[in-house]
Write a protein that holds these residues in place. Structure first.
Motif, short mmCIF file in Angstrom:
data_model
loop_
_atom_site.label_atom_id
_atom_site.label_comp_id
_atom_site.label_asym_id
_atom_site.label_seq_id
_atom_site.Cartn_x
_atom_site.Cartn_y
_atom_site.Cartn_z
N ARG A 134 -5.96 -28.10 0.74
CA ARG A 134 -5.35 -27.48 1.62
C ARG A 134 -4.39 -28.33 2.31
O ARG A 134 -3.39 -28.25 2.61
CB ARG A 134 -6.31 -26.71 2.72
CG ARG A 134 -5.23 -26.03 3.75
CD ARG A 134 -4.54 -24.98 3.17
NE ARG A 134 -3.57 -24.04 3.88
CZ ARG A 134 -2.34 -24.78 4.16
NH1 ARG A 134 -1.98 -25.86 3.72
NH2 ARG A 134 -1.66 -24.12 5.20
N LEU A 135 -4.92 -29.71 2.62
CA LEU A 135 -4.24 -30.65 3.23
C LEU A 135 -3.05 -31.26 2.21
O LEU A 135 -2.09 -31.49 2.77
CB LEU A 135 -5.03 -31.78 3.89
CG LEU A 135 -5.72 -31.58 4.93
CD1 LEU A 135 -6.89 -32.53 5.44
CD2 LEU A 135 -4.93 -31.41 6.29
N ALA A 136 -3.38 -31.08 1.09
CA ALA A 136 -2.66 -31.72 0.02
C ALA A 136 -1.30 -30.48 -0.22
O ALA A 136 -0.41 -30.96 -0.80
CB ALA A 136 -3.26 -31.90 -1.30
N ASP A 137 -1.75 -29.53 0.02
CA ASP A 137 -0.69 -28.17 -0.10
C ASP A 137 0.15 -28.43 0.93
O ASP A 137 0.04 -28.52 2.04
CB ASP A 137 -1.44 -26.94 0.01
CG ASP A 137 -0.63 -25.68 -0.49
OD1 ASP A 137 0.71 -25.81 -0.30
OD2 ASP A 137 -1.27 -24.61 -0.51
N PRO A 138 1.52 -28.25 0.57
CA PRO A 138 2.75 -28.57 1.61
C PRO A 138 3.02 -27.21 2.38
O PRO A 138 3.79 -27.20 3.53
CB PRO A 138 3.88 -28.72 0.63
CG PRO A 138 3.56 -28.14 -0.54
CD PRO A 138 1.99 -28.44 -0.71
N ALA A 139 2.23 -26.27 2.06
CA ALA A 139 2.49 -24.97 3.07
C ALA A 139 2.05 -25.38 4.60
O ALA A 139 1.27 -26.02 4.56
CB ALA A 139 1.60 -23.85 2.49
N PRO A 140 3.04 -24.85 5.46
CA PRO A 140 2.68 -25.28 6.80
C PRO A 140 1.46 -24.57 7.36
O PRO A 140 1.21 -23.48 6.93
CB PRO A 140 4.00 -24.58 7.66
CG PRO A 140 4.56 -23.52 6.69
CD PRO A 140 4.18 -23.95 5.15
N LEU A 141 0.69 -25.29 8.16
CA LEU A 141 -0.34 -24.64 9.03
C LEU A 141 0.05 -23.85 10.23
O LEU A 141 -0.29 -22.85 10.24
CB LEU A 141 -1.24 -25.89 9.46
CG LEU A 141 -1.82 -26.94 8.34
CD1 LEU A 141 -2.47 -28.08 9.15
CD2 LEU A 141 -2.73 -25.93 7.62
N LEU A 142 1.34 -24.61 10.89
CA LEU A 142 2.01 -23.57 11.79
C LEU A 142 3.20 -24.01 11.95
O LEU A 142 3.84 -25.19 11.75
CB LEU A 142 1.33 -23.97 13.28
CG LEU A 142 -0.09 -23.36 13.71
CD1 LEU A 142 -0.43 -23.91 15.16
CD2 LEU A 142 0.01 -22.01 13.72
N PRO A 143 4.22 -23.05 11.93
CA PRO A 143 5.67 -23.39 11.95
C PRO A 143 6.26 -24.51 12.75
O PRO A 143 6.90 -25.25 12.32
CB PRO A 143 6.52 -22.01 12.11
CG PRO A 143 5.21 -21.22 11.88
CD PRO A 143 3.81 -21.71 12.27
N ARG A 144 5.59 -24.63 14.01
CA ARG A 144 5.96 -25.66 14.97
C ARG A 144 5.36 -26.92 14.90
O ARG A 144 5.77 -27.82 15.63
CB ARG A 144 5.78 -25.06 16.33
CG ARG A 144 6.66 -23.63 16.65
CD ARG A 144 6.27 -23.26 18.05
NE ARG A 144 6.31 -23.95 19.01
CZ ARG A 144 5.56 -24.55 19.90
NH1 ARG A 144 4.31 -23.93 19.79
NH2 ARG A 144 5.67 -25.27 20.99
N LEU A 145 4.47 -27.15 14.09
CA LEU A 145 3.96 -28.42 13.82
C LEU A 145 4.77 -29.33 13.01
O LEU A 145 5.49 -29.21 12.06
CB LEU A 145 2.50 -28.20 13.24
CG LEU A 145 1.52 -29.47 13.11
CD1 LEU A 145 0.91 -29.38 14.53
CD2 LEU A 145 0.54 -29.27 12.24
N THR A 146 4.97 -30.71 13.63
CA THR A 146 5.89 -31.34 12.95
C THR A 146 5.10 -32.31 11.85
O THR A 146 3.93 -32.28 11.70
CB THR A 146 6.43 -32.71 14.09
OG1 THR A 146 5.28 -33.20 14.42
CG2 THR A 146 7.08 -31.80 15.38
N ALA A 147 6.03 -32.86 11.18
CA ALA A 147 5.47 -33.75 9.86
C ALA A 147 4.40 -34.87 10.32
O ALA A 147 3.41 -35.20 9.72
CB ALA A 147 6.60 -34.21 8.94
N LYS A 148 5.01 -35.44 11.55
CA LYS A 148 3.98 -36.49 11.94
C LYS A 148 2.78 -36.05 12.49
O LYS A 148 1.80 -36.41 12.44
CB LYS A 148 4.85 -37.24 13.27
CG LYS A 148 4.04 -38.47 14.08
CD LYS A 148 4.99 -38.99 14.74
CE LYS A 148 4.41 -40.27 15.37
NZ LYS A 148 5.01 -40.77 16.64
N GLU A 149 2.73 -34.61 13.21
CA GLU A 149 1.71 -34.21 13.59
C GLU A 149 0.61 -33.91 12.59
O GLU A 149 -0.67 -34.10 12.65
CB GLU A 149 1.73 -33.14 14.72
CG GLU A 149 2.38 -33.63 15.88
CD GLU A 149 3.02 -32.43 16.64
OE1 GLU A 149 3.12 -32.46 17.93
OE2 GLU A 149 3.65 -31.46 15.99
#
Length: 691
Positions: A134-149
Motif C-alpha cells: 500500500r505504501l508503494a501504491d501512489p494512491a493518496p492516503l489523505l488528500p491534504r497529506l504532502t509528499a514530504k509527510e
C-alpha cells in the motif's frame, strides 16, 4: 511492487542486519526476523529524503499536494538533484585523484555499467507485505497529506518492518482508540473533524483482509500526522496572507508524532491534543467557543462510514464519533447495578441524542442509526438564530498557533488593541499604550528577541523616505534638511540623511532593538500627546511606546533604572545590553478575553481576519466592524528635559532660532520635524515624528 528510495534503503538495512542470523544464502526476510523487529518510537528524520514541493494554493498549506511520490514532480530542484545523484553513482564513489587517472578509468566504467539497484524483496509476513504494497501504491492516503509527510510515514513503517502500528489481532490498540477519539473531537480546538477521517474495523460480516487492515492502519497514521501539523499552525501559509506576516512555525515531524502517539497507550489522545497551544489566551478562546456552541447546540457535520443499522444495546466502532458529534461523555457512567460502559456501546444516552437529531431533521425519531440518519449527520445542520462571533474566535485561535511557547518572560504587543504588555515570571508586570503602523504601512506580525536598548539614538532616514520626501525638498532648497535639524552626509555620488540625537529626534530618547528582517523596533517619540487618541494607527511600521522609561524599568537589567537612564539624556548615544534576550511578540488579536475575564472584539485593522476567513472557508469574508472598547485613563509620562546647551549641542541647526521662527511664519519651512506629511491630526503645538 515499487518502493520509494527511503523505504528501499530502510528495508535493505533491515535485511542486512538479519543476514548473519539467516545465513549467507538467505535472500529475503524470514517471518521470525520480521516479527522480532521492534517498532521504533521516533525514527531519525535523516532517513527521509526531502521530496519535491508541489505548487498549488499559496495560502493553504493543507492543500499543498496529494501525497504522491516524490518522482511525480521531476522539475523540482530536489528531484533533479536526486536524479543526478542516482545517475552518477560511480562519481560519488570514485576516490579523489588526478585527471589522467580519471580518464583511464572511463573506458572500464563504460564497458561495465553498474546495474540499477534492485528493490529488496517484500516481507514474508503477509500483513507486513500488504502494508509495504500500500505504501508503494501512489494512491493518496489523505488528500491534504504532502509528499514530504508521506515519505516520512513510509520511512517510519519501513524501520518497523512494515508491521501495523495501530491494529493488533484485527482490532485497534488502546492508543489507536484514544487517538481516534481525539480526532473526532477536533472541533473543540477549532479544527475540522472531517479533515481527519478515522477508519473503522468490524463493520463487515467477514474478517478484514490484510490489504484492508493495511489501508486502515496507514490512514489512521496519516490522520494523526495531519492533525499534529494543523494543531501547530500548518493549515495556512501566513506569508501568503501578507509578506508582513512572518511567524516561524514549529511544525512537528510526522515520524516523531507517530512514534510518540503509538506508545502513548490510553493517554495517546491527550498527547495528541497537546500539539495545540496551551497558552492562557488560547485556552480562554477555546472555552468561549465551547460556550458559544453550547448556546447553539446544533453541531457541525460528522461524516460516518457506512455500516449496519445500530439499535440500543449494540456495539460499533462508529459510536465514539457519534458521541463526539453530540458532545456526549466518552462512555456511560457506572451505577450501583452496573459498571461504566464502553465507548463503543450504543447506549440509551446515544440513542436519545440520535432521536432528538432525527426529530430536528424530520426523520422518524426511532433513535436507531439508520442509513438516512448517517447521511443527515454528514451534512451541516442549520442553526436558526446562530450567534455571531464563531468565525472571529476561530481565526484568532488559529493565530495563537503562530506563536511559540511564550515562557515566563516576554513582551506582547497586540496591534489592533494599540497596547503593549510585559510579563515577568509568568505574571503581568506592566502595560502601556502604543502607536502602531498605519493601514498603508502596517506593523508586521512576527516574533523576535530583544537584545539591547539605545539611549539618545540617532536616526538614519530610510531610503524610501529619503527618496520620496527629502530628495525633492533638497532639489528645491539645499537647506531643506538642515532647517529641520537633519545632517546630510555625502559619500561620493550618494547621500544619506541623519537626524542626530536630541529632543526632536523621531525616535525620542530611547529605542529598544530586537533585530529582524522588517527593520522595526520599539521606541520613544517626541509626539507624546498622540497617545491620548483612541485610534493610534499612525506610524510607518515601528511601534512607539508611551512612557518608554517606565517600560525600560520592566525590560532592562535592574542596574539600569529609569533615574540612571535619564541622566544619560543629552550625552551622546549609549547602548545598554540585556542580560538575557527577551522575546517580543508583535501579535494580531481581534477577539480575546481581557485581564478582567471579559470577552472583547476589536476592529480588523489590517484586514487579516477577512483574509483568514476566506482561506479557511469560514463565513463572513468582510472585515469585522466593531467599536473599540474604552481604555483605562492614560497616565501622562514625565519625560526628562535636557539642558538647553545639551539640546543645542546635538541639533544641527545652522540658522539662529529667531530666524527659523520667522521662516515658519512665512511658510517657507513647515513647522514639522521627524515625520513630515503625516495624515493624522496634530494637536498644536505638537509636531509629528516619522517612526
Amino acid at each position: 511492487m515499487r518502493l520509494s528510495r527511503s523505504a528501499t534503503l530502510a528495508l535493505a538495512a533491515l535485511v542486512a542486519a538479519s543476514a548473519p542470523q539467516l545465513g549467507p544464502a538467505a535472500a529475503e526476510v524470514q517471518p521470525e526476523a520480521a516479527q522480532s523487529a521492534p517498532l521504533p518510537s521516533a525514527p531519525s528524520s535523516e532517513a527521509v529524503p526531502a521530496p519535491a514541493a508541489p505548487t498549488l494554493d499559496p495560502v493553504r498549506t493543507d492543500a499543498l499536494a496529494d501525497d504522491r511520490p516524490a518522482d511525480a514532480a521531476p522539475d523540482s530542484p530536489e528531484s533533479s538533484s536526486g536524479s543526478a545523484e542516482a545517475a552518477t553513482p560511480s562519481e560519488t564513489a570514485t576516490p579523489s585523484g588526478t585527471a589522467s587517472s580519471l580518464e583511464a578509468e572511463k573506458p572500464a566504467a563504460s564497458a561495465e555499467a553498474p546495474a540499477a539497484p534492485q528493490a529488496p524483496p517484500p516481507p514474508a509476513d503477509p500483513q507486513a507485505a500488504a502494508v509495504a504494497a500500500r505504501l508503494a501504491d501512489p494512491a493518496p492516503l489523505l488528500p491534504r497529506l504532502t509528499a514530504k509527510e508521506r515519505e516520512a510515514i513510509q520511512a517510519f513503517y519501513a524501520l518497523g518492518a512494515f508491521k501495523p502500528v495501530w491494529i493488533a489481532d484485527r482490532a485497534f490498540t488502546p492508543a489507536a482508540k484514544s487517538a481516534a477519539a481525539r480526532l473526532a473531537r477536533a472541533g473543540e480546538d477549532g479544527l475540522d473533524p472531517a479533515a481527519y477521517p478515522v477508519p473503522v474495523l468490524g463493520v463487515m460480516t467477514r474478517p478484514e483482509t490484510e490489504a484492508e487492515i493495511a489501508e486502515a492502519d496507514l490512514k489512521l497514521s496519516a490522520a494523526i500526522a495531519l492533525y499534529a501539523r494543523d494543531a501547530r499552525g500548518g493549515r495556512l501559509n501566513p506569508t501568503a496572507l501578507s509578506r508582513l506576516i512572518t511567524p516561524v512555525l514549529d511544525l512537528p515531524a510526522p515520524e516523531a508524532v507517530l512514534g510518540q502517539i503509538a506508545t502513548g497507550g490510553e493517554a495517546a489522545g491527550d498527547l495528541l491534543q497537546r500539539y495545540n497551544p496551551q497558552n492562557a489566551g488560547y485556552l480562554a478562546l477555546k472555552a468561549r467557543l465551547a460556550a458559544l456552541r453550547e448556546r447553539s447546540p446544533a453541531g457541525t457535520a460528522a461524516a460516518l462510514p457506512p455500516g449496519p443499522v445500530l439499535r440500543l444495546g449494540m456495539r460499533d466502532a462508529r459510536v465514539p464519533l457519534i458521541r463526539a458529534r453530540f458532545g456526549l461523555a466518552r462512555r456511560a457512567a457506572g451505577s450501583l447495578d452496573a459498571g461504566p460502559g464502553e465507548p463503543e456501546d450504543y447506549d440509551a444516552g446515544v440513542a436519545a441524542a440520535v432521536a432528538a437529531f432525527q426529530k430536528r431533521r424530520g426523520l422518524p425519531a426511532s433513535g436507531d442509526l439508520t442509513p438516512q440518519t448517517v447521511a443527515a449527520l454528514g451534512a451541516p445542520e442549520a442553526r436558526p438564530g446562530r450567534p455571531e462571533g464563531e468565525a472571529e474566535i476561530l481565526v484568532n485561535m488559529e493565530r495563537w498557533r503562530w506563536l511559540p511557547a511564550l515562557g515566563r518572560d516576554y513582551v506582547m504587543v497586540n496591534i489592533p488593541e494599540f497596547r503593549l504588555r510585559v510579563f515577568r515570571e509568568g505574571h503581568l508586570k506592566d502595560q502601556t499604550r502604543v502607536i502602531v503602523g498605519k493601514t498603508e504601512s502596517p506593523t508586521p506580525i512576527f516574533s523576535g528577541m530583544m537584545e539591547y536598548a539605545v539611549v539618545n539614538p540617532s536616526w538614519n532616514v530610510p531610503p524610501s523616505i529619503l527618496k520620496n520626501e527629502f530628495l525633492p525638498g533638497l532639489a528645491r532648497d539645499p537647506n531643506y534638511a538642515a532647517r529641520r535639524g537633519y545632517q546630510v552626509v555625502r559619500h561620493g555620488n550618494t547621500i544619506s540623511v541623519r537626524q542626530p540625537p536630541g529632543e526632536r529626534n523621531a525616535l525620542g530618547f530611547v529605542k529598544f532593538m530586537f533585530p529582524n528582517n522588517h527593520a522595526v523596533y520599539l521606541h520613544d517619540t517626541p509626539n507624546r500627546s498622540l497617545f491620548s487618541a483612541s485610534f493610534r494607527a499612525m506610524s510607518h511600521g515601528c511601534v512607539r511606546v508611551d512612557d518608554p522609561f517606565r517600560f525600560a524599568d520592566a525590560v532592562l537589567p535592574a542596574a539600569w533604572t529609569s533615574e540612571r537612564l535619564t541622566k544619560l539624556i543629552g550625552k551622546g548615544e549609549r547602548t545598554v545590553r540585556l542580560d538575557e534576550k527577551l522575546p517580543v511578540h508583535l501579535a494580531y488579536f481581534t477577539a480575546f478575553v481581557d485581564d478582567a475575564g471579559q470577552f472583547r472584539t476589536l476592529p480588523d485593522l489590517y484586514g487579516v481576519d477577512a483574509r483568514m476567513r476566506t482561506a479557511l472557508g469560514l463565513p463572513g469574508g468582510g472585515a469585522l466592524v466593531a467599536k473599540a472598547p474604552p481604555e483605562p485613563k492614560r497616565r501622562a509620562a514625565e519625560m526628562p528635559k535636557p539642558k538647553p546647551q545639551q539640546a543645542a549641542s546635538h541639533a544641527a541647526q545652522p540658522a539662529p532660532r529667531a530666524p527659523r521662527r520667522t521662516a515658519r511664519a512665512a511658510d517657507t519651512a513647515p513647522a514639522e520635524f521627524g515625520e513630515p506629511g503625516l495624515w493624522t491630526p496634530r494637536p498644536a503645538p505638537v509636531s509629528r515624528g516619522w517612526w
